[in-house]
Design a protein around this motif. Structure first.
Motif, PDB file in Angstrom:
ATOM      1  N   ARG A 141       0.866  -1.186   0.000  1.00  0.00           N
ATOM      2  CA  ARG A 141       0.000   0.000   0.000  1.00  0.00           C
ATOM      3  C   ARG A 141       0.896   1.228   0.000  1.00  0.00           C
ATOM      4  N   ASP A 142       0.553   2.208  -0.773  1.00  0.00           N
ATOM      5  CA  ASP A 142       1.357   3.415  -0.887  1.00  0.00           C
ATOM      6  C   ASP A 142       0.905   4.429   0.160  1.00  0.00           C
ATOM      7  N   LEU A 143       1.767   4.706   1.127  1.00  0.00           N
ATOM      8  CA  LEU A 143       1.458   5.712   2.136  1.00  0.00           C
ATOM      9  C   LEU A 143       2.145   7.011   1.763  1.00  0.00           C
ATOM     10  N   PRO A 144       1.451   8.135   1.934  1.00  0.00           N
ATOM     11  CA  PRO A 144       2.123   9.397   1.651  1.00  0.00           C
ATOM     12  C   PRO A 144       3.270   9.622   2.637  1.00  0.00           C
ATOM     13  N   GLU A 145       4.429  10.038   2.119  1.00  0.00           N
ATOM     14  CA  GLU A 145       5.558  10.342   2.988  1.00  0.00           C
ATOM     15  C   GLU A 145       5.474  11.795   3.416  1.00  0.00           C
ATOM     16  N   PHE A 146       5.771  12.024   4.679  1.00  0.00           N
ATOM     17  CA  PHE A 146       5.704  13.350   5.259  1.00  0.00           C
ATOM     18  C   PHE A 146       7.092  13.974   5.287  1.00  0.00           C
ATOM     19  N   SER A 147       7.143  15.246   4.981  1.00  0.00           N
ATOM     20  CA  SER A 147       8.385  16.009   5.075  1.00  0.00           C
ATOM     21  C   SER A 147       8.143  17.163   6.038  1.00  0.00           C
ATOM     22  N   LEU A 148       9.168  17.548   6.789  1.00  0.00           N
ATOM     23  CA  LEU A 148       9.010  18.662   7.727  1.00  0.00           C
ATOM     24  C   LEU A 148       8.640  19.964   7.029  1.00  0.00           C
ATOM     25  N   SER A 149       8.920  20.065   5.741  1.00  0.00           N
ATOM     26  CA  SER A 149       8.592  21.294   5.020  1.00  0.00           C
ATOM     27  C   SER A 149       7.097  21.405   4.717  1.00  0.00           C
ATOM     28  N   GLU A 150       6.362  20.314   4.904  1.00  0.00           N
ATOM     29  CA  GLU A 150       4.914  20.342   4.669  1.00  0.00           C
ATOM     30  C   GLU A 150       4.197  20.946   5.874  1.00  0.00           C
ATOM     31  N   ASN A 151       3.051  21.497   5.624  1.00  0.00           N
ATOM     32  CA  ASN A 151       2.256  22.125   6.681  1.00  0.00           C
ATOM     33  C   ASN A 151       1.047  21.260   7.022  1.00  0.00           C
ATOM     34  N   ILE A 152       1.282  20.065   7.487  1.00  0.00           N
ATOM     35  CA  ILE A 152       0.198  19.155   7.847  1.00  0.00           C
ATOM     36  C   ILE A 152       0.058  19.170   9.357  1.00  0.00           C
ATOM     37  N   GLU A 153      -1.181  19.298   9.833  1.00  0.00           N
ATOM     38  CA  GLU A 153      -1.440  19.197  11.266  1.00  0.00           C
ATOM     39  C   GLU A 153      -1.954  17.788  11.548  1.00  0.00           C
ATOM     40  N   PHE A 154      -1.228  17.088  12.404  1.00  0.00           N
ATOM     41  CA  PHE A 154      -1.585  15.713  12.730  1.00  0.00           C
ATOM     42  C   PHE A 154      -2.394  15.668  14.020  1.00  0.00           C
ATOM     43  N   ASP A 155      -3.294  14.698  14.086  1.00  0.00           N
ATOM     44  CA  ASP A 155      -4.055  14.445  15.315  1.00  0.00           C
ATOM     45  C   ASP A 155      -3.309  13.478  16.222  1.00  0.00           C
ATOM     46  N   VAL A 156      -2.641  12.493  15.616  1.00  0.00           N
ATOM     47  CA  VAL A 156      -1.898  11.478  16.362  1.00  0.00           C
ATOM     48  C   VAL A 156      -0.559  11.253  15.666  1.00  0.00           C
ATOM     49  N   ILE A 157       0.494  11.180  16.479  1.00  0.00           N
ATOM     50  CA  ILE A 157       1.827  10.890  15.960  1.00  0.00           C
ATOM     51  C   ILE A 157       2.402   9.734  16.779  1.00  0.00           C
ATOM     52  N   ILE A 158       2.863   8.707  16.080  1.00  0.00           N
ATOM     53  CA  ILE A 158       3.451   7.550  16.748  1.00  0.00           C
ATOM     54  C   ILE A 158       4.903   7.455  16.301  1.00  0.00           C
ATOM     55  N   VAL A 159       5.817   7.492  17.290  1.00  0.00           N
ATOM     56  CA  VAL A 159       7.246   7.496  16.989  1.00  0.00           C
ATOM     57  C   VAL A 159       7.947   6.330  17.687  1.00  0.00           C
ATOM     58  N   PRO A 160       9.030   5.850  17.083  1.00  0.00           N
ATOM     59  CA  PRO A 160       9.803   4.774  17.718  1.00  0.00           C
ATOM     60  C   PRO A 160      10.765   5.353  18.748  1.00  0.00           C
ATOM     61  N   MET A 161      11.143   4.526  19.699  1.00  0.00           N
ATOM     62  CA  MET A 161      12.128   4.929  20.698  1.00  0.00           C
ATOM     63  C   MET A 161      13.171   3.830  20.811  1.00  0.00           C
ATOM     64  N   LEU A 162      14.437   4.202  20.703  1.00  0.00           N
ATOM     65  CA  LEU A 162      15.512   3.239  20.970  1.00  0.00           C
ATOM     66  C   LEU A 162      15.631   3.015  22.462  1.00  0.00           C
ATOM     67  N   ALA A 163      15.316   4.082  23.213  1.00  0.00           N
ATOM     68  CA  ALA A 163      15.325   4.024  24.673  1.00  0.00           C
ATOM     69  C   ALA A 163      14.341   5.065  25.185  1.00  0.00           C
ATOM     70  N   TYR A 164      13.915   4.883  26.438  1.00  0.00           N
ATOM     71  CA  TYR A 164      12.934   5.788  27.037  1.00  0.00           C
ATOM     72  C   TYR A 164      13.250   5.966  28.512  1.00  0.00           C
ATOM     73  N   ASP A 165      13.106   7.218  28.984  1.00  0.00           N
ATOM     74  CA  ASP A 165      13.320   7.544  30.390  1.00  0.00           C
ATOM     75  C   ASP A 165      11.980   7.967  30.991  1.00  0.00           C
ATOM     76  N   PRO A 166      11.347   7.105  31.799  1.00  0.00           N
ATOM     77  CA  PRO A 166      10.037   7.440  32.382  1.00  0.00           C
ATOM     78  C   PRO A 166      10.076   8.669  33.286  1.00  0.00           C
ATOM     79  N   ALA A 167      11.212   8.955  33.895  1.00  0.00           N
ATOM     80  CA  ALA A 167      11.308  10.108  34.805  1.00  0.00           C
ATOM     81  C   ALA A 167      11.158  11.424  34.058  1.00  0.00           C
ATOM     82  N   THR A 168      11.695  11.503  32.849  1.00  0.00           N
ATOM     83  CA  THR A 168      11.651  12.759  32.090  1.00  0.00           C
ATOM     84  C   THR A 168      10.661  12.722  30.936  1.00  0.00           C
ATOM     85  N   LYS A 169      10.153  11.527  30.611  1.00  0.00           N
ATOM     86  CA  LYS A 169       9.254  11.314  29.473  1.00  0.00           C
ATOM     87  C   LYS A 169       9.927  11.647  28.146  1.00  0.00           C
TER      88      LYS A 169
END
Length: 153
Positions: free
Chosen positions: A76-104
């Motif tokens: 399925r072809d998903l549109p690729e997002f570039s920071l130069s675009e002016n799209i307002e997202f409702d939900v953003i899901i990002v990967p984390m190599l590591a996470y610190d619960p104390a600082t979020k």
């Protein structure tokens, strides 16, 4: 991690996001595709669910210079997002190599793409996903952006 463990944990993460997100108001979603060979969480099941719910799903891929490849989403072809675009997202899901619960705060690959992206999306629900084995104390830099919600499995 073995591939079957990554697959099960990814399915659990997807289900948690599906169960706790207001999909009626998630019209525009950004979600990463996993990098080949990096044992990243695989959110393709979640992406398909969001599409089936009527959300427009965008993704971003690593820079062409890195030579890194992402897994496909059933051709399925998903549109690729570039920071130069002016799209307002409702939900953003990002990967984390590591996470610190104390600082979020999350650790990514160090290029700053997601920090710049999250900074530009003031009204979006920002969700990070990470394997529970990757929880650690992290230094916080001025440009680091905290997340609204994390899914750790």
């Amino acid at each position: 991690m073995p591939a079957d463990v990554v697959a099960q944990k990814s399915a659990d993460m997807s289900q948690q996001i599906i169960d706790t997100t207001d999909w009626e108001n998630a019209k525009t979603v950004h979600c990463f595709l996993p990098l080949v060979g990096d044992s990243e969480p695989d959110m393709r099941e979640l992406i398909q669910f969001a599409i089936d719910q009527g959300s427009t799903v965008h993704t971003s891929s690593p820079s062409a210079e890195t030579g890194r490849k992402v897994l496909e989403l059933d051709s399925r072809d998903l549109p690729e997002f570039s920071l130069s675009e002016n799209i307002e997202f409702d939900v953003i899901i990002v990967p984390m190599l590591a996470y610190d619960p104390a600082t979020k705060h999350r650790l990514g690959f160090g290029g700053g793409f997601y920090d710049r992206f999250l900074e530009s999306q003031k009204n979006a629900l920002k969700i990070g996903v990470c394997f529970s084995e990757c929880i650690t104390k992290l230094p916080v830099e001025l440009h680091d952006q905290p997340l609204d919600k994390t899914i750790l499995v």
